[in-house]
Enzyme design. Structure first.
Site, PDB file in Angstrom:
ATOM      1  N   HIS A  56     -27.570 -15.765  16.387  1.00  0.00           N
ATOM      2  CA  HIS A  56     -27.785 -15.024  17.639  1.00  0.00           C
ATOM      3  C   HIS A  56     -28.066 -15.883  18.865  1.00  0.00           C
ATOM      4  CE1 HIS A  56     -32.410 -14.590  16.667  1.00  0.00           C
ATOM      5  NE2 HIS A  56     -31.952 -15.806  16.429  1.00  0.00           N
ATOM      6  N   HIS A  57     -28.161 -17.198  18.719  1.00  0.00           N
ATOM      7  CA  HIS A  57     -28.435 -18.060  19.888  1.00  0.00           C
ATOM      8  C   HIS A  57     -27.170 -18.634  20.520  1.00  0.00           C
ATOM      9  CE1 HIS A  57     -32.655 -17.780  19.136  1.00  0.00           C
ATOM     10  NE2 HIS A  57     -32.614 -18.453  17.994  1.00  0.00           N
ATOM     11  N   GLY A  58     -26.015 -18.422  19.919  1.00  0.00           N
ATOM     12  CA  GLY A  58     -24.789 -18.981  20.479  1.00  0.00           C
ATOM     13  C   GLY A  58     -24.416 -18.320  21.804  1.00  0.00           C
TER      14      GLY A  58
END
Length: 386
Positions: A132-134
């Site tokens: 989820h941090h991309g």
């Protein structure tokens, strides 16, 4: 009634930065083996993933970024360009064939999505996903391609779906939030440890969306040392109000399990009690509001021996209407205890006295309740005005 689907293949284990990096695909393999030996994962429920195409990845990510990832994985990206793409940091180092490894994870989540929307099942689990941090043009926090964001955009375009994203990772689901910050057809909800103490430092309660998407981004930052007794009521109330407000066609949940007390990278104090309750609450919401459509992905979780396999297995158990109690399989414990440097728990649940009493418990609970009120304020104001 269709059976839930579990997405798995050995290709999903190739997303590996190094032998010493905390994001270790062994945790996925451990979970798979635990489910098989528990006897609740049948071969007929396992679906092989496909590899995502470049066009699918570029539903969210920039073409320059995708090309940079390809070059980096072949040792061809100039060092002068690495930092601009978020690469070769301590968190997200370059590894061989990183594009292919990442594309398989994206493809797994897309496979789960297709299984649900094409009527093969109404619940699908893709534990390799949850990165989820991309961002559109930058890697961040162990994440290269953001499979959840890609799947959400894919669902919107192919199935005209209205999507609710629920993120219970200890770290804020920033990449997904920002990808859809101005989109009224995607609602994001992240409950996470406050950014005052933890990467990525975002996820403030005031981050509510922008433009037409204002009011569709929800953040619930909780205080360090938050326990089950605070987390569970917060989550239950938030999910119920948000799903009733947004009325989604499908729920996609990110199931990072790094809020557990044993996790080495965070400061929260959850136990397996919360990791039983989280999938139960999401499943209940899906059954009530989305005709059962629920896609679950993995995420964080860095105590790969004691926490991740048990917690992720509980998601699959919930999807199948099963209740895992008592002891873990002896065969699984014997095989993996030989390889683990720490003693493995033998029970599905944690012992009651897992950690010492936290003296600020009531203060933490009170602060979290204030945050919940602020997070849901505009929903509640809307109700009053009707």
């Amino acid at each position: 009634m269709t059976k839930p689907i579990f997405i798995f293949s050995d290709q999903l284990l190739s997303y590996k930065f190094s032998n010493h990096h905390p994001f270790n695909p062994l945790r996925f393999h451990l979970t798979y083996e635990l489910l098989k030996e528990t006897g609740i994962l049948s071969d007929e429920q396992i679906v092989q993933p496909r590899k995502a195409t470049d066009e699918e990845i570029m539903l969210v990510h920039n073409e320059d970024y995708v090309n940079a990832i390809k070059k980096a994985g072949q040792g061809q990206l100039p060092k002068s360009q690495e930092s601009s793409f978020g690469l070769n940091t301590d968190d997200t180092p370059i590894f061989e064939n990183m594009h292919d490894a990442s594309a398989w994870l994206v493809g797994a989540t897309l496979t789960a999505t297709e299984q649900v929307f094409e009527g093969k099942t109404n619940k699908a689990l893709s534990l390799g996903g949850g990165l989820h941090h991309g961002f559109r043009g930058r890697a961040s926090g162990f994440c290269i391609y953001n499979d959840s964001s890609i799947a959400i955009e894919y669902m919107k375009r192919k199935y005209n779906a209205r999507v609710l994203y629920i993120d219970t990772d200890a770290h804020h689901g920033d990449g997904v939030q920002w990808a859809f910050y101005d989109d009224p057809d995607v609602c994001t909800f992240s409950i996470h440890e406050t950014g005052r103490y933890l990467f990525p430092g975002t996820g403030n309660v005031s981050e509510k969306g922008a433009g037409k998407g204002y009011g569709y981004s929800f953040n619930l930052p909780v205080d360090a040392f938050t326990e089950d007794d605070s987390w569970i009521p917060l989550l239950e109330e938030a999910i119920e109000e948000i799903v009733r407000f947004f009325k989604p066609d499908v729920i996609i949940s990110q199931n990072g399990v790094d809020a557990h007390y044993w996790d080495p990278l965070t400061h929260l104090s959850l136990t397996m009690k919360s990791y039983r309750k989280i999938p139960e609450l999401v499943n209940r919401a899906a059954d009530r509001y989305t005709e059962g459509r629920w896609i679950a992905v993995g995420g964080g979780g860095y105590d790969i021996w004691r926490v991740v396999p048990r917690a992720w297995s509980l998601i699959w158990a919930e999807m199948n209407g099963l209740d895992l109690q008592g002891s873990l399989p002896e065969s699984w414990l014997k095989r993996w205890q030989e390889k683990s440097a720490i003693e493995l728990p033998t029970l599905w649940d944690d012992v009651p006295d897992l950690y010492p009493n936290i003296p600020r418990k009531q203060e933490i609970c009170d602060k979290n309740q204030v945050m919940l009120k602020r997070a849901l304020q505009h929903i509640r104001n809307e109700k009053k005005s009707v």
